[in-house]
Design an enzyme around this catalytic site. Sequence first.
Site, short mmCIF file in Angstrom:
data_model
loop_
_atom_site.label_atom_id
_atom_site.label_comp_id
_atom_site.label_asym_id
_atom_site.label_seq_id
_atom_site.Cartn_x
_atom_site.Cartn_y
_atom_site.Cartn_z
N TYR A 141 49.72 9.60 33.48
CA TYR A 141 50.00 8.81 34.68
C TYR A 141 48.79 7.99 35.12
O TYR A 141 48.94 6.96 35.76
CB TYR A 141 50.41 9.73 35.84
CG TYR A 141 51.86 10.13 35.84
CD1 TYR A 141 52.44 10.73 34.74
CD2 TYR A 141 52.65 9.91 36.97
CE1 TYR A 141 53.77 11.11 34.76
CE2 TYR A 141 53.97 10.29 36.99
CZ TYR A 141 54.53 10.89 35.88
OH TYR A 141 55.85 11.26 35.92
N LYS A 191 51.10 19.77 23.34
CA LYS A 191 51.57 19.19 22.08
C LYS A 191 50.36 19.17 21.14
O LYS A 191 49.92 18.12 20.65
CB LYS A 191 52.14 17.78 22.33
CG LYS A 191 52.83 17.15 21.13
CD LYS A 191 54.14 17.82 20.73
CE LYS A 191 54.67 17.20 19.46
NZ LYS A 191 55.88 17.89 18.94
N ASP A 223 58.05 20.44 22.98
CA ASP A 223 59.42 20.30 22.48
C ASP A 223 60.12 21.66 22.42
O ASP A 223 61.29 21.80 22.81
CB ASP A 223 59.47 19.56 21.13
CG ASP A 223 58.40 20.01 20.14
OD1 ASP A 223 57.55 20.84 20.51
OD2 ASP A 223 58.42 19.52 18.99
N ASP A 247 56.52 16.70 34.60
CA ASP A 247 57.54 15.86 35.24
C ASP A 247 58.88 16.08 34.55
O ASP A 247 59.91 16.32 35.18
CB ASP A 247 57.11 14.39 35.17
CG ASP A 247 58.16 13.47 35.77
OD1 ASP A 247 58.67 13.79 36.86
OD2 ASP A 247 58.47 12.44 35.15
N ASP A 251 62.47 18.48 35.91
CA ASP A 251 63.84 17.98 36.08
C ASP A 251 64.79 18.83 35.24
O ASP A 251 65.89 19.18 35.67
CB ASP A 251 63.97 16.51 35.64
CG ASP A 251 63.78 15.54 36.80
OD1 ASP A 251 63.03 15.89 37.74
OD2 ASP A 251 64.35 14.44 36.76
C1 IPM Z 1 58.37 13.41 40.56
C2 IPM Z 1 58.84 11.98 40.41
C3 IPM Z 1 57.63 11.06 40.41
C4 IPM Z 1 56.78 11.45 39.23
C5 IPM Z 1 57.97 9.56 40.38
C6 IPM Z 1 58.84 9.17 41.55
C7 IPM Z 1 56.74 8.72 40.33
O1 IPM Z 1 59.62 11.83 39.27
O2 IPM Z 1 57.72 13.71 41.57
O3 IPM Z 1 58.67 14.21 39.69
O4 IPM Z 1 57.03 11.00 38.10
O5 IPM Z 1 55.82 12.20 39.42
MG MG Z 2 60.03 13.67 38.30
#
Ligand code: IPM
Ligand code: MG
Length: 353
Positions: A141, A191, A223, A247, A251
């Site tokens: 990032y 990785k 992975d 990240d 999710d």
């Molecule tokens: C998160 C989000 C953020 C990230 C985005 C909105 C920049 O996806 O907090 O997980 O990638 O960190």
């Molecule tokens: Mg995110």
Amino acid sequence: MEANIVLLPGDGIGPEVVGEAVRVLEHVASRYGHTFRFSERLMGGCSIDRYGAALTDETLADCQAADAVLLGAVGGPKWDDPLAKVRPEQGLLGLRKGLGVFANLRPVRVYPELVGASPLKPEKLAGVDLVVVRELTGGLYFGQPKGRDVVDGHTRAVDTLEYQDFEIERIVDLAFRLAQGRRRKLTSVDKANVLESSRLWRQVAVQVKERYPEVELSHMLVDTASMRLVTSPASFDVVVTENMFGDILTDESSVLAGSMGMLPSASLATQGPGLYEPIHGSAPDIAGRGIANPIGTILSAALLLRYSFKLEAEPAAIESAVEKSISAGCRTADLGGSLGTRAMADEILRRIA
Ligand code: IPM
Ligand code: MG
């Protein structure tokens, strides 16, 4: 206690869910005799519209001077042009960097009553209770160089995955400490078969392990981890990983909980205010309708009380009220229910002991 909390409701459903978390915090304050002073600032798309920047210097300074920061979500289709010079997400990244919150804790727990809300088989979900510790101020990032140029007539885009040993050390150390207070199992995800930064990550993790003989450390390729998170999620306790891996994996982990709307997060620095936000985004498709699930933000407020204010009974009361509300069958639309954002928060509020 007395404390100043900066609110950054942001875009989309952000203001709706933050509003409910504030009601919960106010309720807790009056119940337990605390004084929380809230001040609201613009950050994200709303700040671009007003000031031309996703995060102004003044807002960052106000956050740095606060005792804690509670954030909703940023972004939306209005600001999504890939060629735009300013993007809502820049505000969030600038804030994380500006606060130095290198450790992002994303706990994932599965409420037995919500097992049916997940697409995974119920038997896979039994006993799931994990925390992903995502490195938040380095890696892909933030690495430099980053950007575009033209090489031999072709447009080139570059992102850099860079870590220094001290950045790895502090996040892995924090993860070990967390694991020590839990089931004493730490999985470091990398990785290392491909990336040099991952090989350094692994090496540092092994060094830090010497300070924590009672915690079991294992290494897993990202992975493989993405597969194991859905095939045997209950086998994880604490997971520590690079910014972008974290990240993506968080999710994925939210699927275990039945909805993204359930998951809170805490972002912590060595010193200074922590940043608290639900892991979900601004959900423009449902914004303004009063149907978003406020639980991720309410649980983030509980983490704020625990990590930034060192309170115990208060966050436990909020977490238990959420649990009881879920047990009682209260559900927002994301969980197949019909309660609105406010009504769900009311259910939680009246169960706070
Ligand atoms: C998160 C989000 C953020 C990230 C985005 C909105 C920049 O996806 O907090 O997980 O990638 O960190
Ligand atoms: Mg995110």
